[in-house]
Design a protein around this motif. Structure first.
Motif, short mmCIF file in Angstrom:
data_model
loop_
_atom_site.label_atom_id
_atom_site.label_comp_id
_atom_site.label_asym_id
_atom_site.label_seq_id
_atom_site.Cartn_x
_atom_site.Cartn_y
_atom_site.Cartn_z
N TRP A 1 -9.91 -3.76 1.30
CA TRP A 1 -8.99 -2.94 2.08
C TRP A 1 -9.34 -1.48 1.88
O TRP A 1 -9.70 -1.05 0.79
CB TRP A 1 -7.55 -3.19 1.65
CG TRP A 1 -7.03 -4.55 2.03
CD1 TRP A 1 -7.72 -5.61 2.53
CD2 TRP A 1 -5.68 -4.99 1.90
NE1 TRP A 1 -6.89 -6.68 2.72
CE2 TRP A 1 -5.63 -6.33 2.34
CE3 TRP A 1 -4.52 -4.40 1.44
CZ2 TRP A 1 -4.46 -7.07 2.35
CZ3 TRP A 1 -3.34 -5.13 1.44
CH2 TRP A 1 -3.32 -6.45 1.91
N LYS A 2 -9.22 -0.72 2.94
CA LYS A 2 -9.62 0.68 2.90
C LYS A 2 -8.41 1.61 2.83
O LYS A 2 -7.38 1.34 3.45
CB LYS A 2 -10.44 1.02 4.15
CG LYS A 2 -11.76 0.26 4.18
CD LYS A 2 -12.59 0.59 5.38
CE LYS A 2 -13.90 -0.19 5.32
NZ LYS A 2 -14.74 0.08 6.48
N ASP A 3 -8.58 2.69 2.08
CA ASP A 3 -7.53 3.71 2.02
C ASP A 3 -7.61 4.60 3.26
O ASP A 3 -8.43 4.35 4.15
CB ASP A 3 -7.63 4.52 0.72
CG ASP A 3 -8.89 5.35 0.60
OD1 ASP A 3 -9.60 5.55 1.61
OD2 ASP A 3 -9.18 5.81 -0.52
N GLU A 4 -6.80 5.66 3.31
CA GLU A 4 -6.76 6.50 4.51
C GLU A 4 -8.09 7.21 4.78
O GLU A 4 -8.35 7.64 5.90
CB GLU A 4 -5.63 7.53 4.40
CG GLU A 4 -5.84 8.59 3.35
CD GLU A 4 -4.69 9.58 3.28
OE1 GLU A 4 -3.73 9.45 4.04
OE2 GLU A 4 -4.78 10.48 2.42
N ASP A 5 -8.94 7.32 3.77
CA ASP A 5 -10.25 7.95 3.95
C ASP A 5 -11.34 6.93 4.25
O ASP A 5 -12.51 7.28 4.34
CB ASP A 5 -10.62 8.76 2.69
CG ASP A 5 -9.66 9.90 2.44
OD1 ASP A 5 -9.24 10.55 3.42
OD2 ASP A 5 -9.32 10.13 1.26
N GLY A 6 -10.95 5.67 4.39
CA GLY A 6 -11.92 4.62 4.70
C GLY A 6 -12.65 4.07 3.48
O GLY A 6 -13.67 3.41 3.62
N THR B 1 0.84 -1.21 0.00
CA THR B 1 0.00 0.00 0.00
C THR B 1 0.87 1.25 0.00
O THR B 1 2.02 1.22 0.46
CB THR B 1 -0.94 0.03 1.22
OG1 THR B 1 -0.16 -0.04 2.42
CG2 THR B 1 -1.93 -1.12 1.20
N VAL C 1 1.49 5.46 0.87
CA VAL C 1 1.42 6.25 2.10
C VAL C 1 -0.03 6.64 2.42
O VAL C 1 -0.36 6.90 3.56
CB VAL C 1 2.36 7.49 2.00
CG1 VAL C 1 1.79 8.54 1.08
CG2 VAL C 1 2.68 8.05 3.36
N ARG C 2 -0.89 6.62 1.39
CA ARG C 2 -2.31 6.93 1.58
C ARG C 2 -3.13 5.65 1.81
O ARG C 2 -4.35 5.66 1.71
CB ARG C 2 -2.84 7.67 0.37
CG ARG C 2 -2.16 9.03 0.18
CD ARG C 2 -2.58 9.73 -1.09
NE ARG C 2 -4.01 9.90 -1.13
CZ ARG C 2 -4.69 10.28 -2.21
NH1 ARG C 2 -4.04 10.51 -3.33
NH2 ARG C 2 -5.99 10.43 -2.16
N CYS C 3 -2.43 4.54 2.09
CA CYS C 3 -3.05 3.23 2.33
C CYS C 3 -3.82 2.72 1.11
O CYS C 3 -4.76 1.94 1.23
CB CYS C 3 -3.97 3.26 3.55
SG CYS C 3 -3.13 3.71 5.07
N GLU C 4 -3.40 3.12 -0.07
CA GLU C 4 -4.05 2.67 -1.28
C GLU C 4 -3.34 1.43 -1.83
O GLU C 4 -2.11 1.37 -1.87
CB GLU C 4 -4.00 3.75 -2.36
CG GLU C 4 -4.86 4.95 -2.05
CD GLU C 4 -4.76 6.01 -3.12
OE1 GLU C 4 -5.81 6.57 -3.48
OE2 GLU C 4 -3.64 6.28 -3.61
#
Length: 199
Positions: free
Chosen positions: A173-178, A135, A137-140
């Protein structure tokens, strides 16, 4: 880096490299000691000097993982400069280079997912299946990146791969914005992706 070595790398002169190593056998070791540095591999990647890059990667494999002052690895630079022979050569030497995280924790897989090179993306997934779990840094995930950039073909390759290897949970899986990849597809108006790939 030594200016003479930089020039040698820019020209891709393998014989001159070995002459330089005969004079100073520790030159690559000293470069490797520096944490963030332009290496001969970075220079060769920008100049498209595939054979030279392969020689250096063979002599000092750890240099292939180094980030330069721009936060890019030699593989990232080879992709940016469309040196596909070099890309394939480097991942033959070490498929884990696909997981090297550059600035923003963007891996070469993420880079391909946003640039519509679905064929090379599929090669990367085959060479390093675990790279699908990386992922940014933005959890993408690469799936998020493909959708956000409108790379529908890459998105379909990624989803097909996840289904084949039974890792469809990555789609949740969720990114930093859910947001999951489906949320991202719907919110960005990617109806083709959301209808075709999400049952």
């Amino acid at each position: 880096m030594d200016e003479q070595l930089r020039t040698i790398a820019g020209y891709g002169d393998v014989d001159a490299l070995y002459t330089k190593l005969a004079d100073d056998p520790y030159i690559l070791d000293r470069i490797d000691y520096i944490p963030i540095v332009d290496t001969p591999l970075h220079v060769a990647a920008i100049a498209g000097r595939t054979q030279f890059a392969m020689e250096v990667a063979n002599l000092k494999p750890s240099l292939a993982c180094k980030l330069n002052h721009m936060g890019l690895s030699p593989l990232h630079l080879a992709l940016q400069h469309k040196c596909i022979k070099m890309v394939r050569g480097l991942i033959r030497i070490n498929s884990q280079l696909i997981r090297v995280k550059a600035k923003g924790m963007i891996t070469p897989l993420h880079y391909l997912a946003q640039n519509e090179d679905a064929d090379l993306l599929a090669e990367f997934l085959s060479a390093c299946p675990s790279s699908i779990e990386d992922t940014t840094v933005r959890c993408e995930t690469a799936v998020h990146v493909a959708i956000r950039n409108g790379s529908i073909r890459c998105f379909k390759v990624l989803v097909g791969w996840l289904r084949r290897v039974d890792k469809e949970d990555v789609l949740n899986w969720k990114d930093e914005d859910g947001n999951t990849a489906l949320h991202t597809a719907v919110s960005s108006g990617q109806t083709e992706a959301s209808l075709d790939c999400f049952p």
